[in-house]
Motif scaffolding. Structure first.
Motif, PDB file in Angstrom:
ATOM      1  N   HIS A   4       0.837  -1.200   0.000  1.00 39.87           N
ATOM      2  CA  HIS A   4       0.000   0.000   0.000  1.00 39.87           C
ATOM      3  C   HIS A   4       0.869   1.246   0.000  1.00 39.87           C
ATOM      4  N   HIS A  36       1.300   3.916   1.966  1.00 40.86           N
ATOM      5  CA  HIS A  36       1.728   4.695   3.127  1.00 40.86           C
ATOM      6  C   HIS A  36       3.231   4.907   3.153  1.00 40.86           C
ATOM      7  N   HIS A  44       5.824   2.285   4.135  1.00 48.65           N
ATOM      8  CA  HIS A  44       5.877   1.088   3.290  1.00 48.65           C
ATOM      9  C   HIS A  44       6.454   1.381   1.916  1.00 48.65           C
ATOM     10  N   HIS A  88      -7.963  -0.347   5.151  1.00 42.84           N
ATOM     11  CA  HIS A  88      -6.919   0.487   5.771  1.00 42.84           C
ATOM     12  C   HIS A  88      -6.579   1.624   4.815  1.00 42.84           C
ATOM     13  N   ASP A 112      -0.680  -3.522   6.234  1.00 42.28           N
ATOM     14  CA  ASP A 112      -1.377  -3.067   7.438  1.00 42.28           C
ATOM     15  C   ASP A 112      -2.847  -3.479   7.457  1.00 42.28           C
ATOM     16  N   GLY A 121       0.522   3.044  11.478  1.00 46.09           N
ATOM     17  CA  GLY A 121      -0.335   3.181  10.311  1.00 46.09           C
ATOM     18  C   GLY A 121       0.337   2.648   9.091  1.00 46.09           C
TER      19      GLY A 121
END
Ligand SMILES: [Zn+2]
Ligand SMILES: [Zn+2]
Length: 234
Positions: free
Chosen positions: A65, A67, A70, A142, A161, A234
């Motif tokens: 994802h 974020h 990551h 998420h 996540d 997160g």
């Protein structure tokens, strides 16, 4: 070093990166010594030296994802290694457009860069490493473009996540959705089987079976009254 059982050739090393201790995975084939980095959120030099120590040539970057913790190291790795960034689903591009700004807001300017992947992933697509096929599930909740990447034979899933040992991903961010996250977990992950091991974005590994038995958010006894998780990484 975590050695994946049941397979002669694939090895896995989890390398925590960034102030969020995000689990970046170096997944590699012992025969060809080629490998991928899953979720290289930052600390690119540390990741490159881990690969060098093992003698692994990194051939691709896979993202679960968008974020910052990551995806923040992906663009620099792509530039330095001349390799492709694959994933997540296109619905996470708005997060990947905000990585540099986001790190600065957290007080760590320069920790990561924005990134536009070479290829977005869709539900049902496959990736491969040294002849092993990895399947892609689109698992929003998420983040809207979150994906899970798994291999049935190796019984290993990279879940980012979506799910943690004893917890679930937060859904109090823009475009987060608690019910969608529950649906992703119960309708897409649980059918893969209780013995499927998973590497979460943060914290220790677990299995889907262990989480169905005892997870306070998505365990079989808890799911009907599941409340959103609003704390933690997160
Ligand atoms: Zn996240
Ligand atoms: Zn995270």
């Amino acid at each position: 070093m975590t050695q994946i059982k049941n397979t002669p050739a694939l090895d896995l090393q989890i390398i925590p990166v960034t102030p969020f201790s995000q689990n970046c995975s170096l997944l590699y084939d012992r025969e060809t010594m080629s490998g991928v980095l899953v979720d290289p959120g930052g600390e690119v030099d540390k990741l490159l030296s881990a690969a060098k120590d093992k003698g692994v040539t990194i051939t691709e970057i896979w993202l679960t994802h968008g974020h910052l913790d990551h995806a923040g190291g992906a663009d620099e790795l792509r530039e330095r290694l001349g390799i492709k960034v694959i994933g997540p689903h296109r619905d996470d591009q708005f997060w990947m457009d905000d990585i540099a700004e986001h790190w600065a807001r957290y007080g760590h300017p320069g920790m990561g860069r924005n990134v536009v992947p070479d290829r977005y992933l869709e539900d049902g697509e496959t990736l491969s490493l040294a002849g092993a096929e990895f399947h892609v599930l689109h698992t929003p909740g998420h983040t809207p473009g979150h994906v899970v990447i798994y291999n049935k034979d190796l019984k290993i899933a990279f879940v980012g996540d979506v799910l943690f040992a004893g917890s679930i991903g937060r859904t109090d961010f823009p475009k987060g959705n608690h019910q969608q996250l529950l649906d992703s977990i119960t309708q897409k992950l649980w059918p893969l089987g209780g013995d499927m091991r998973f590497i979460p974005g943060h914290g220790p590994m677990s299995t889907f079976g262990a989480e169905r038995a005892g997870n306070p958010y998505v365990g079989d006894r808890a799911i009907a009254n599941s409340q959103p998780n609003t704390s933690g990484p997160g």
